[in-house]
Each structure stands twice: as structure tokens, then as C-alpha cells.
Design a protein around this motif. Structure first.
Motif: not given
Length: 183
Positions: A62-67, A132-134
Motif C-alpha cells: 500500500g501507499e506508505q509515503y503519503s496519507h 514495509q515501514l517500521s
């Protein structure tokens, strides 16, 4: 920038206003960054539709860099009574993480700000998809005020909008309000 400080409530209300913004079709973005000193046990959370969630809680792929956020961000100790910093963004809903060397050993502090929102590429060992970001990869967050770097068809690629008779002169002035509180 206009601001008011309420020391009793440990609160800063700020308004950033620009005037006479020139329309350009060149790639440009304006982002306000917050990168507090790291505190043991503290973590970033985003208000997603009224629920505080970790930026690392994104579906694989999924999109991890903009929310998009509901009320804003917080950097807190967690738990039932979270203590720390809360940033409410009244007029800008798009936020993006600022990563650190745990995400990419080649990142510098300045480079992380330049790549935030647009240019991160932290591929896994097979280099096939993003890792995956942590929590340990997060150094801060940016709040996007204006951005035409996203190549989304069907949307104007410049701001203020319009050309010729359709030019929207009132868009030359923009204001973004923030409320920053220690809780």
C-alpha cells in the motif's frame, strides 16, 4: 506567519499565508516539516477518520509515503493517556513521513527532507517491492501545503488554477492553519 501562544494551555496557533502566488507549470511543492528530537518510547500517529494509527500500519504494497489525515498528527508516548506533541492541521490534509538511516543507510538529514513525499525508494532484499515501514524508520512528518509533483491525469498541474478567462485570481492567496499542543 501569524501566531498566538497560550502558555496556560501549552498551545500555539499559527496561520501561514501566502499572497500573490504565481501560477507556474514547473514542478513545485511547499511542505512544512516537523522533526522533533527523538524520545525513547515516543512514536508518530496519524488521525485517520477519527482513529489514531501508526504510519507503519499500512497494508503490504500500500501507499506508505503519503496519507490523508482527519485532524492531524501526534508524537506521543502512547498508552491510554498519550503524552507528547499534537499537531492539528486545519487546512492541509496530506502528510508524509520523513525517514532516517534505518530506512536507507544512504539518507542524510537534508536528503530525507528532499525525498519526503516523492522520491523514497527503500526496496527489500529482492528489490521487487518497497520494504514495509517500521516505527524505527520514522524521523518526523511533513504537511503538504501545495504540490504539483504528482502526475495525476485529470487534475490541474499548476496552482493557482485556471488559464485566461478561467484564471482564479483569488487563489493567489492561500492560508494554512495549525494548532500545536503539548499534551
Amino acid at each position: 506567519v501569524e501566531y498566538t501562544v497560550d502558555p496556560m494551555r501549552r498551545r500555539l496557533a499559527a496561520a501561514l499565508t501566502w499572497r500573490n502566488k504565481t501560477a507556474t507549470r514547473l514542478l513545485e511543492a511547499l511542505t512544512v516539516f516537523n522533526r522533533p528530537a527523538p524520545l525513547a518510547g515516543f512514536r508518530w500517529e496519524m488521525d485517520k477518520l477519527g482513529e489514531w494509527v501508526s504510519p507503519a500500519n499500512v497494508t503490504a504494497g500500500g501507499e506508505q509515503y503519503s496519507h490523508a489525515v482527519w485532524s492531524g498528527l501526534r508524537y506521543t508516548s502512547g498508552g491510554r493517556v498519550a503524552r507528547g506533541l499534537q499537531i492539528d492541521t486545519v487546512d492541509a490534509a496530506l502528510v508524509c513521513p520523513v525517514l532516517n538511516k534505518a530506512a536507507d543507510g544512504n539518507l542524510t538529514r537534508e536528503g530525507a527532507l528532499q525525498q519526503a513525499c516523492f522520491d523514497y525508494d527503500i526496496r527489500g532484499p529482492a528489490r521487487q517491492r518497497q520494504r514495509q515501514l517500521s516505527e524505527s524508520m520514522l524521523d518526523g512528518f511533513g504537511i503538504v501545503l501545495h504540490n504539483n509533483r504528482f502526475g495525476i491525469s485529470g487534475f490541474a498541474q499548476w496552482y493557482p488554477f485556471g488559464v485566461g478567462d478561467r484564471y482564479q485570481k483569488h487563489d493567489e492567496t492561500g492560508q494554512f492553519r495549525f494548532i500545536i499542543e503539548e499534551r
